[in-house]
Write an enzyme that holds these catalytic residues in place. Structure first.
Site, PDB file in Angstrom:
ATOM      1  CB  CYS A  64      -0.936  -0.008   1.213  1.00 38.66           C
ATOM      2  SG  CYS A  64      -2.145   1.328   1.160  1.00 38.66           S
ATOM      3  CB  THR A 320     -28.045   0.432  11.000  1.00 41.37           C
ATOM      4  OG1 THR A 320     -29.032   0.225   9.983  1.00 41.37           O
ATOM      5  CG2 THR A 320     -28.740   0.739  12.319  1.00 41.37           C
ATOM      6  CE1 TYR A 321     -25.842   7.013   9.013  1.00 40.87           C
ATOM      7  CE2 TYR A 321     -24.983   5.158   7.740  1.00 40.87           C
ATOM      8  CZ  TYR A 321     -24.767   6.298   8.503  1.00 40.87           C
ATOM      9  OH  TYR A 321     -23.485   6.707   8.756  1.00 40.87           O
ATOM     10  CG  ASN A 322     -32.893   1.629  10.836  1.00 42.49           C
ATOM     11  OD1 ASN A 322     -32.686   2.518  11.657  1.00 42.49           O
ATOM     12  ND2 ASN A 322     -32.802   0.346  11.147  1.00 42.49           N
ATOM     13  CB  THR A 323     -31.355   3.151   4.095  1.00 40.00           C
ATOM     14  OG1 THR A 323     -29.934   3.279   4.289  1.00 40.00           O
ATOM     15  CG2 THR A 323     -32.072   4.313   4.755  1.00 40.00           C
ATOM     16  CB  THR A 332     -29.248  -3.471   7.798  1.00 41.06           C
ATOM     17  OG1 THR A 332     -28.739  -2.600   8.825  1.00 41.06           O
ATOM     18  CG2 THR A 332     -30.070  -2.664   6.812  1.00 41.06           C
ATOM     19  CD  GLU A 397     -27.180   1.732   0.831  1.00 42.51           C
ATOM     20  OE1 GLU A 397     -28.160   1.399   1.518  1.00 42.51           O
ATOM     21  OE2 GLU A 397     -27.196   1.759  -0.419  1.00 42.51           O
TER      22      GLU A 397
END
EC number: 1.11.1.-
Length: 426
Positions: A64, A320-323, A332, A397
């Site tokens: 890297c 989480t954004y619950n999407t 999720t 995401e």
């Protein structure tokens, strides 16, 4: 977000591309920056130039150059000897001795034994103290994982560095993290998968199918529970299958001389193990886990760091954004747990209370290829791999996925190293 940027600039003297990508998830970035600042700049067992040199050694294991170059500059800035940068053989013997642990930890951590630890702690005038060794282990695992994030998100050097690119303001709609770091991709390209030219409707149905699988698995959980024998069998099957998950364009990557000089045995890697069908032993979390064992050991030998790392693990795991793509109000947790446990499964780590049959239901082959490449051989990640999984999902995401990957990887490496230290101590 602006406060985080200001803190990062104040601490590092720069606003690097890693920060610009991680800011998709400010809660995680705040924890990450706090932890990294403590490891590199606050009071601790190791002198500052050692810390940056260990960062160079760890990042170099995965070739890297982005991270290597960042820490070469930092190493010199804190008064490090430029001669050490000519190769590991020019560094003090104490750091050279760390090379073997760096190698095994990066590629095959399940092979770490208390003998590795003893060799470092009993090297006469080149010996490490336990506190120094824990600091070094945390740095090694941090930078192995950060190399995974760098390659997994396609991060390029900053504009003032060799091969660097300028920042391009994102479009209001979807945009790729590559826009942030190198500006190579137009908005028009976002709507077509360059690797497979898959239509938007096809990728839409992939999301729907994944949602349906999650719903069905939840119903099955509520109706019946597999026996312990069946759960153990499913883990062994998944572990064995994970050994043979590789990309079709998997090729040997030869490290450049300016990178390879920072470590020894350039041929040693994950691939050797998997292609020869060697067995990864099972590590039962019920026998040694981060929460009950690793956390307290780190905190005892390097105060406050255990707390910082633990907080970072929890934020990544629970974030989480619950999407999911275009869907809102989605739980999720099942998907996040499958990703985390799949990574640990690749390292032989088993949770007795988890049904590993769920992994094959939730993670398709292209996603598994991406996960394994990012975690085990990040230098081989391609944009095609990034594009080919979760095609309808937003880039934020996919960055979220990378946060899960790097933290699960770091915890897996730490478990093996800290277990070996515990065995040495007892």
């Amino acid at each position: 977000m602006h406060a985080l940027f200001a803190d990062s600039f104040a601490a590092l003297g720069r606003l690097d591309n890693i920060t610009l990508v991680m800011v998709f998830h400010p809660q995680y970035l705040e924890s990450f920056l706090k932890t990294q600042h403590y490891l590199l700049q606050m009071d601790g067992p190791l002198p500052l130039h050692y810390r940056h040199y260990i960062g160079i050694m760890a990042a170099a294991r995965h070739q890297c150059s982005y991270l290597v170059n960042l820490h070469v500059n930092d190493f010199l800035h804190v008064g490090g000897d430029p001669k050490w940068l000519n190769g590991l053989e020019n560094a003090p013997q104490k750091l050279q001795n760390l090379g073997e642990l760096n190698k095994v930890l990066a590629h095959r951590p399940w092979l770490i034994t208390k003998e590795h630890i003893e060799g470092l702690l009993k090297a006469e005038e080149h010996s490490w103290s336990l506190a120094e060794l824990v600091h070094a282990v945390v740095l090694l695992t941090h930078y192995h994982s950060l190399a995974s994030f760098t390659f997994g998100c396609g991060i390029s050097p900053e504009i003032h560095c060799d091969g660097g690119h300028t920042f391009r303001p994102p479009s209001v709609s979807n945009y790729c993290i590559c826009d942030i770091t190198n500006g190579n991709h137009s908005v028009d390209e976002m709507h077509v998968n360059s690797a497979e030219n898959v239509s938007v409707s096809d990728s839409f149905f992939e999301v729907e199918a994944l949602m349906e699988k999650m719903r069905q698995l939840q119903e099955c959980r509520d109706e019946e529970e597999a026996s312990q024998e069946e759960m153990a069998s499913r883990f062994e099957i998944e572990k064995r299958e994970s050994m043979f998950v590789f990309s079709s364009d998997d090729e040997e990557v030869t490290p450049a001389r300016d990178i390879s000089r920072h470590f020894e045995d350039t041929s040693y890697g994950y691939k050797d193990f998997s292609r020869h069908g060697m067995h990864v032993p099972t590590f039962r979390v019920q026998d040694y886990c981060w929460e009950d064992h690793g956390y307290s050991l780190v905190n005892r030998l390097y105060p406050d760091v255990g707390q910082l790392i633990d907080e970072k693990f929890h934020i990544a795991y629970n974030l989480t954004y619950n999407t999911m793509a275009m869907h809102k109000d989605v739980d999720t947790s099942m998907l996040r747990r499958a990703i985390w446990n799949y990574i640990h499964c690749m390292f032989g780590i088993r949770y007795d209370d988890y049904d590993y049959g769920e992994i094959n239901q939730l993670l398709d082959r292209s996603f598994k290829v991406y996960i394994k490449t990012v975690v085990c051989t990040p230098e081989k990640v391609t944009k095609r791999m990034y594009d080919s999984f979760w095609r309808q999902f937003k880039h934020s995401e996919k960055v979220h996925v990378n946060l899960l990957l790097i933290e699960a990887r770091m915890q897996a490496e730490l478990l093996y190293a800290l277990r070996a230290i515990t065995r040495y101590m007892t």
